[in-house]
Design an enzyme around this catalytic site. Structure first.
Site, PDB file in Angstrom:
ATOM      1  N   TYR A 106       0.846  -1.195   0.000  1.00  0.00           N
ATOM      2  CA  TYR A 106       0.000   0.000   0.000  1.00  0.00           C
ATOM      3  C   TYR A 106       0.883   1.247   0.000  1.00  0.00           C
ATOM      4  O   TYR A 106       0.634   2.201  -0.736  1.00  0.00           O
ATOM      5  CB  TYR A 106      -0.922  -0.009   1.223  1.00  0.00           C
ATOM      6  CG  TYR A 106      -1.865  -1.188   1.259  1.00  0.00           C
ATOM      7  CD1 TYR A 106      -3.029  -1.192   0.501  1.00  0.00           C
ATOM      8  CD2 TYR A 106      -1.592  -2.303   2.049  1.00  0.00           C
ATOM      9  CE1 TYR A 106      -3.904  -2.280   0.522  1.00  0.00           C
ATOM     10  CE2 TYR A 106      -2.459  -3.393   2.081  1.00  0.00           C
ATOM     11  CZ  TYR A 106      -3.602  -3.373   1.314  1.00  0.00           C
ATOM     12  OH  TYR A 106      -4.447  -4.449   1.331  1.00  0.00           O
ATOM     13  N   ASN A 129     -12.626  -0.878  -4.752  1.00  0.00           N
ATOM     14  CA  ASN A 129     -12.431  -1.192  -6.167  1.00  0.00           C
ATOM     15  C   ASN A 129     -13.678  -1.915  -6.693  1.00  0.00           C
ATOM     16  O   ASN A 129     -13.987  -3.014  -6.243  1.00  0.00           O
ATOM     17  CB  ASN A 129     -11.188  -2.069  -6.324  1.00  0.00           C
ATOM     18  CG  ASN A 129     -10.972  -2.560  -7.732  1.00  0.00           C
ATOM     19  OD1 ASN A 129     -11.542  -2.046  -8.680  1.00  0.00           O
ATOM     20  ND2 ASN A 129     -10.138  -3.572  -7.862  1.00  0.00           N
ATOM     21  N   CYS A 137      -6.601  -5.409  -7.495  1.00  0.00           N
ATOM     22  CA  CYS A 137      -6.315  -4.974  -6.126  1.00  0.00           C
ATOM     23  C   CYS A 137      -5.756  -6.122  -5.285  1.00  0.00           C
ATOM     24  O   CYS A 137      -5.139  -5.878  -4.248  1.00  0.00           O
ATOM     25  CB  CYS A 137      -7.555  -4.368  -5.484  1.00  0.00           C
ATOM     26  SG  CYS A 137      -9.006  -5.434  -5.483  1.00  0.00           S
ATOM     27  N   HIS A 138      -5.938  -7.354  -5.730  1.00  0.00           N
ATOM     28  CA  HIS A 138      -5.394  -8.496  -4.990  1.00  0.00           C
ATOM     29  C   HIS A 138      -3.866  -8.501  -5.016  1.00  0.00           C
ATOM     30  O   HIS A 138      -3.244  -9.184  -4.210  1.00  0.00           O
ATOM     31  CB  HIS A 138      -5.941  -9.824  -5.554  1.00  0.00           C
ATOM     32  CG  HIS A 138      -5.593 -10.081  -6.976  1.00  0.00           C
ATOM     33  ND1 HIS A 138      -6.359  -9.586  -8.021  1.00  0.00           N
ATOM     34  CD2 HIS A 138      -4.564 -10.759  -7.543  1.00  0.00           C
ATOM     35  CE1 HIS A 138      -5.805  -9.967  -9.170  1.00  0.00           C
ATOM     36  NE2 HIS A 138      -4.714 -10.674  -8.912  1.00  0.00           N
ATOM     37  N   GLU A 164      -1.137 -16.564  -9.702  1.00  0.00           N
ATOM     38  CA  GLU A 164      -0.148 -15.723 -10.365  1.00  0.00           C
ATOM     39  C   GLU A 164       1.264 -15.979  -9.829  1.00  0.00           C
ATOM     40  O   GLU A 164       2.201 -15.274 -10.203  1.00  0.00           O
ATOM     41  CB  GLU A 164      -0.514 -14.248 -10.176  1.00  0.00           C
ATOM     42  CG  GLU A 164      -1.829 -13.875 -10.822  1.00  0.00           C
ATOM     43  CD  GLU A 164      -2.171 -12.400 -10.672  1.00  0.00           C
ATOM     44  OE1 GLU A 164      -1.307 -11.618 -10.203  1.00  0.00           O
ATOM     45  OE2 GLU A 164      -3.289 -12.025 -11.034  1.00  0.00           O
TER      46      GLU A 164
END
Length: 175
Positions: A106, A129, A137-138, A164
């Site tokens: 962040y 979001n 946003c993850h 990912e």
């Protein structure tokens, strides 16, 4: 006349609600959310009843399936962030710049946006979001590497990061 459409699709993290207005994706609801209330809220916002029209989402569904199959790293869908403005909108527009498989904290995002003291505001922008998954946003984690919260639940965020291959890595450097 622009139409407000929706459809629900299965995903590895549960049911997803897709809402579009005038061919732009405006909301992705996650399984942990109340889909009836989300549809009602968007019907009020756009002053028309949301119609179930899955054909309008063929490209979005195809891209989501490819993403969950590990075959798509970046979405190319027309989106509308809605009523976001100022710093919140800047954060949400920045999120797609975080590469697939990478994370930023962040605080790193706040610094990249020229407001180094705004880590909490970045967290709020991520929490609000309207387009999770597509606007990733993850990929935003705490400075200590903890994954933090997620609207779809921690298990969903863990799944997405694992998909990912970004889980349990320290946050990446600046963009």
């Amino acid at each position: 006349m622009a139409r407000l459409n929706y459809c629900e699709v299965e995903s590895p993290i549960g049911q997803l609600l897709l809402i579009a207005y005038d061919e732009n994706l405006v909301r992705i609801g996650l399984d942990a959310e109340d889909f009836v209330e989300l549809r009602a809220a968007y019907s009020r916002k756009y002053r028309q009843t949301a119609e179930c029209f899955p054909a309008a989402f063929a490209d979005a569904v195809a891209q989501l399936k490819a993403y969950f199959a590990g075959e798509l790293r970046a979405f190319s869908l027309p989106v509308d962030f809605g009523s976001g403005s100022g710093f919140r909108l800047a954060v949400q527009r920045f999120l797609p710049q975080i590469e697939y498989g990478q994370t930023l904290s962040y605080g790193q995002i706040a610094e990249c946006l020229g407001n180094p003291g705004a880590a909490r505001a970045v967290g709020t922008a991520c929490a609000l979001n309207p387009l999770p998954i597509v606007v990733p946003c993850h990929r935003v984690v705490r400075a200590d590497g903890n994954i933090g919260r997620y609207a779809g639940g921690v298990a969903a965020k863990q799944f997405l990061l694992r998909l990912e291959s970004a889980v349990e890595k320290p946050p990446a450097g600046h963009l």
